[in-house]
Motif scaffolding. Structure first.
Motif, PDB file in Angstrom:
ATOM      1  N   THR A 155     -27.222 -28.663   8.031  1.00  0.00           N
ATOM      2  CA  THR A 155     -27.398 -29.504   8.961  1.00  0.00           C
ATOM      3  C   THR A 155     -28.716 -30.338   9.076  1.00  0.00           C
ATOM      4  OG1 THR A 155     -28.151 -28.057  10.899  1.00  0.00           O
ATOM      5  CG2 THR A 155     -25.933 -28.308  10.630  1.00  0.00           C
ATOM      6  N   ARG A 156     -28.726 -31.636   9.029  1.00  0.00           N
ATOM      7  CA  ARG A 156     -29.833 -32.319   8.996  1.00  0.00           C
ATOM      8  C   ARG A 156     -29.954 -33.236  10.030  1.00  0.00           C
ATOM      9  NH1 ARG A 156     -29.039 -36.171   4.306  1.00  0.00           N
ATOM     10  NH2 ARG A 156     -31.337 -36.788   4.772  1.00  0.00           N
ATOM     11  N   GLY A 157     -31.449 -33.027  10.550  1.00  0.00           N
ATOM     12  CA  GLY A 157     -31.652 -33.876  11.677  1.00  0.00           C
ATOM     13  C   GLY A 157     -33.013 -34.786  11.209  1.00  0.00           C
ATOM     14  N   SER A 158     -33.956 -35.245  12.512  1.00  0.00           N
ATOM     15  CA  SER A 158     -35.137 -35.939  12.247  1.00  0.00           C
ATOM     16  C   SER A 158     -36.330 -35.119  11.480  1.00  0.00           C
ATOM     17  CB  SER A 158     -35.374 -36.523  13.610  1.00  0.00           C
ATOM     18  OG  SER A 158     -35.677 -35.471  14.541  1.00  0.00           O
ATOM     19  N   ARG A 159     -35.918 -33.558  11.644  1.00  0.00           N
ATOM     20  CA  ARG A 159     -37.118 -32.791  11.056  1.00  0.00           C
ATOM     21  C   ARG A 159     -36.200 -31.414  10.759  1.00  0.00           C
ATOM     22  NH1 ARG A 159     -38.212 -33.202  16.548  1.00  0.00           N
ATOM     23  NH2 ARG A 159     -37.734 -31.310  17.690  1.00  0.00           N
ATOM     24  N   PRO A 160     -36.677 -30.572   9.942  1.00  0.00           N
ATOM     25  CA  PRO A 160     -35.969 -29.378   9.484  1.00  0.00           C
ATOM     26  C   PRO A 160     -35.518 -28.489  10.661  1.00  0.00           C
ATOM     27  CG  PRO A 160     -37.597 -29.731   8.212  1.00  0.00           C
ATOM     28  CD  PRO A 160     -37.871 -30.603   9.333  1.00  0.00           C
ATOM     29  N   GLY A 161     -34.356 -28.007  10.609  1.00  0.00           N
ATOM     30  CA  GLY A 161     -33.886 -27.285  11.848  1.00  0.00           C
ATOM     31  C   GLY A 161     -31.998 -27.026  11.779  1.00  0.00           C
ATOM     32  N   LEU A 162     -31.819 -26.581  12.789  1.00  0.00           N
ATOM     33  CA  LEU A 162     -30.333 -26.453  13.029  1.00  0.00           C
ATOM     34  C   LEU A 162     -29.871 -27.416  13.992  1.00  0.00           C
ATOM     35  CD1 LEU A 162     -27.644 -24.752  12.322  1.00  0.00           C
ATOM     36  CD2 LEU A 162     -28.394 -23.115  14.228  1.00  0.00           C
ATOM     37  N   PHE A 163     -29.004 -28.248  13.602  1.00  0.00           N
ATOM     38  CA  PHE A 163     -28.376 -29.223  14.704  1.00  0.00           C
ATOM     39  C   PHE A 163     -27.000 -29.174  14.537  1.00  0.00           C
ATOM     40  CE2 PHE A 163     -32.535 -30.727  13.134  1.00  0.00           C
ATOM     41  CZ  PHE A 163     -33.165 -31.443  14.292  1.00  0.00           C
ATOM     42  N   LEU A 164     -26.421 -28.466  15.806  1.00  0.00           N
ATOM     43  CA  LEU A 164     -24.955 -28.108  15.596  1.00  0.00           C
ATOM     44  C   LEU A 164     -23.993 -29.431  15.909  1.00  0.00           C
ATOM     45  CD1 LEU A 164     -25.014 -24.976  18.004  1.00  0.00           C
ATOM     46  CD2 LEU A 164     -25.324 -25.246  15.601  1.00  0.00           C
ATOM     47  N   LEU A 165     -22.990 -29.325  15.126  1.00  0.00           N
ATOM     48  CA  LEU A 165     -22.043 -30.250  15.242  1.00  0.00           C
ATOM     49  C   LEU A 165     -21.194 -30.124  16.395  1.00  0.00           C
ATOM     50  CD1 LEU A 165     -20.934 -30.725  11.456  1.00  0.00           C
ATOM     51  CD2 LEU A 165     -22.868 -31.773  12.675  1.00  0.00           C
ATOM     52  N   ASN A 166     -20.438 -31.371  17.014  1.00  0.00           N
ATOM     53  CA  ASN A 166     -19.603 -31.475  17.981  1.00  0.00           C
ATOM     54  C   ASN A 166     -18.275 -30.675  17.354  1.00  0.00           C
ATOM     55  OD1 ASN A 166     -21.196 -32.312  20.059  1.00  0.00           O
ATOM     56  ND2 ASN A 166     -20.895 -34.436  19.333  1.00  0.00           N
ATOM     57  N   ALA A 167     -17.438 -30.320  18.329  1.00  0.00           N
ATOM     58  CA  ALA A 167     -16.168 -30.056  17.925  1.00  0.00           C
ATOM     59  C   ALA A 167     -14.897 -30.797  18.676  1.00  0.00           C
ATOM     60  CB  ALA A 167     -15.882 -28.524  18.372  1.00  0.00           C
ATOM     61  N   PRO A 168     -14.718 -32.083  18.118  1.00  0.00           N
ATOM     62  CA  PRO A 168     -13.517 -32.804  18.899  1.00  0.00           C
ATOM     63  C   PRO A 168     -12.254 -32.380  18.799  1.00  0.00           C
ATOM     64  CG  PRO A 168     -14.547 -33.822  16.706  1.00  0.00           C
ATOM     65  CD  PRO A 168     -15.234 -32.619  17.281  1.00  0.00           C
ATOM     66  N   SER A 169     -11.961 -31.340  17.644  1.00  0.00           N
ATOM     67  CA  SER A 169     -10.657 -30.758  17.283  1.00  0.00           C
ATOM     68  C   SER A 169     -10.662 -29.343  17.750  1.00  0.00           C
ATOM     69  CB  SER A 169     -10.307 -30.778  15.877  1.00  0.00           C
ATOM     70  OG  SER A 169     -10.338 -32.087  15.362  1.00  0.00           O
ATOM     71  N   PHE A 170     -11.313 -28.844  18.773  1.00  0.00           N
ATOM     72  CA  PHE A 170     -11.244 -27.643  19.452  1.00  0.00           C
ATOM     73  C   PHE A 170     -10.019 -27.199  19.715  1.00  0.00           C
ATOM     74  CE2 PHE A 170     -11.929 -24.561  22.991  1.00  0.00           C
ATOM     75  CZ  PHE A 170     -12.768 -23.697  22.384  1.00  0.00           C
ATOM     76  N   THR A 171      -9.196 -27.712  20.480  1.00  0.00           N
ATOM     77  CA  THR A 171      -7.963 -27.242  20.678  1.00  0.00           C
ATOM     78  C   THR A 171      -6.937 -27.261  19.730  1.00  0.00           C
ATOM     79  OG1 THR A 171      -7.281 -29.523  21.304  1.00  0.00           O
ATOM     80  CG2 THR A 171      -8.212 -27.949  23.136  1.00  0.00           C
ATOM     81  N   ALA A 172      -7.117 -27.828  18.509  1.00  0.00           N
ATOM     82  CA  ALA A 172      -6.469 -27.596  17.314  1.00  0.00           C
ATOM     83  C   ALA A 172      -7.282 -27.719  16.113  1.00  0.00           C
ATOM     84  CB  ALA A 172      -5.559 -29.033  17.088  1.00  0.00           C
ATOM     85  N   PRO A 173      -7.741 -26.430  15.898  1.00  0.00           N
ATOM     86  CA  PRO A 173      -8.933 -25.977  14.620  1.00  0.00           C
ATOM     87  C   PRO A 173      -8.050 -26.214  13.415  1.00  0.00           C
ATOM     88  CG  PRO A 173      -8.175 -24.170  16.032  1.00  0.00           C
ATOM     89  CD  PRO A 173      -7.615 -25.344  16.813  1.00  0.00           C
ATOM     90  N   PHE A 174      -8.833 -26.557  12.541  1.00  0.00           N
ATOM     91  CA  PHE A 174      -8.216 -26.824  10.876  1.00  0.00           C
ATOM     92  C   PHE A 174      -9.246 -26.683   9.941  1.00  0.00           C
ATOM     93  CE2 PHE A 174      -9.897 -31.048  12.044  1.00  0.00           C
ATOM     94  CZ  PHE A 174     -10.258 -31.465  10.604  1.00  0.00           C
ATOM     95  N   GLY A 175      -8.936 -26.690   8.753  1.00  0.00           N
ATOM     96  CA  GLY A 175      -9.820 -26.458   7.682  1.00  0.00           C
ATOM     97  C   GLY A 175     -10.293 -24.788   7.467  1.00  0.00           C
ATOM     98  N   PRO A 176     -10.877 -24.812   6.344  1.00  0.00           N
ATOM     99  CA  PRO A 176     -11.562 -23.628   6.034  1.00  0.00           C
ATOM    100  C   PRO A 176     -12.790 -23.064   7.014  1.00  0.00           C
ATOM    101  CG  PRO A 176     -12.615 -25.349   4.515  1.00  0.00           C
ATOM    102  CD  PRO A 176     -11.351 -25.875   5.246  1.00  0.00           C
ATOM    103  N   PRO A 177     -12.911 -21.689   6.921  1.00  0.00           N
ATOM    104  CA  PRO A 177     -14.028 -21.321   7.750  1.00  0.00           C
ATOM    105  C   PRO A 177     -15.411 -21.874   7.343  1.00  0.00           C
ATOM    106  CG  PRO A 177     -12.497 -19.478   7.092  1.00  0.00           C
ATOM    107  CD  PRO A 177     -12.210 -20.721   6.244  1.00  0.00           C
ATOM    108  N   ALA A 178     -16.299 -22.359   8.314  1.00  0.00           N
ATOM    109  CA  ALA A 178     -17.277 -23.130   8.076  1.00  0.00           C
ATOM    110  C   ALA A 178     -18.526 -22.565   8.895  1.00  0.00           C
ATOM    111  CB  ALA A 178     -17.123 -24.493   8.223  1.00  0.00           C
TER     112      ALA A 178
END
Length: 232
Positions: free
Chosen positions: A170-193
């Motif tokens: 995750t990239r932000g304006s400086r190094p660190g952890l910038f969590l992504l939103n979860a718009p598909s929370f009620t219908a999750p998909f894809g591989p574990p991330a």
């Protein structure tokens, strides 16, 4: 407007400050105090009060306190506000990390992806587009006024790809952890991330073709959320 609709409009970003700014502006107009310094002070006080409430995870005690506080602020501004309780299944990370080259790197699961058991998944490491089992991708810096920007491009490609797992740097304006939103929370998909700090980018990329384990284990808690349902 319902808070849930408002949050969706913002792309899942939990930002209330534009609304607070508007509310404070109305208060100042009513008080006939045309001071920008006073407005800044009121906003600073609101931000300080919000921050002091703790970790604002949805459906936690801090989130409930935040709902009640904001409803009170709205009522003080002369606007009617009601709270509507509803139940949801909250995700609680249990163990979320990578193991590679003798290191364990802690991370946070992607909340609208899929998950693993305590043993996780195993395979070779490589960039997105390679034949590796577990691939890395990088997000682009984004702001709250660019909803969902970070969920496009490589993130979308990785979520729909054939790989066993995904590592999100995750990239932000400086190094660190910038969590992504979860718009598909009620219908999750894809591989574990697993989302990890961009501070690990250079080291992790140097481990290409190494054997890696990815664990994204979560639990679920049925909890009650108090929503700021109506303002008007």
């Amino acid at each position: 407007m319902r808070r849930r609709d408002f949050v969706t409009l913002l792309g899942g970003a939990a930002s209330v400050w534009p609304f607070l700014a508007s509310t404070q502006s109305r208060l100042l107009a009513r008080e006939q105090v045309p001071s920008s310094d006073r407005l800044e002070q009121r906003l600073a006080e609101a931000i300080e009060a919000y921050d002091a409430q703790g970790n604002h995870r949805t459906a936690t005690s801090a989130d409930t306190a935040s709902a009640e506080w904001l409803a009170g602020e709205i009522r003080q501004a002369g606007v009617q506000s009601t709270l509507e309780p509803f139940k949801l299944s909250r995700l609680d990370p249990l163990s979320c990390h990578l193991r590679v080259a003798g290191r364990r790197i802690e991370g946070v699961p992607l909340f609208d992806g899929t998950f693993t058991d305590a043993d996780g998944i195993h395979g070779t490491l490589g960039p997105l587009g390679s034949d590796a089992d577990i691939v890395w991708v990088e997000t682009e810096p984004f702001t709250l006024i660019e909803p969902r920007k970070e969920l496009g491009g490589a993130i979308a490609e990785a979520s729909r790809g054939p790989h066993k797992g995904v590592i999100i740097l995750t990239r932000g304006s400086r190094p660190g952890l910038f969590l992504l939103n979860a718009p598909s929370f009620t219908a999750p998909f894809g591989p574990p991330a697993v989302q990890i700090s961009s501070a690990e980018s250079q080291w992790l990329k140097a481990q290409e073709r190494a054997e890696i384990s990815l664990v994204a284990q979560v639990g679920r808690t049925t909890s009650s959320q108090r929503d700021r349902s109506h303002c008007g």
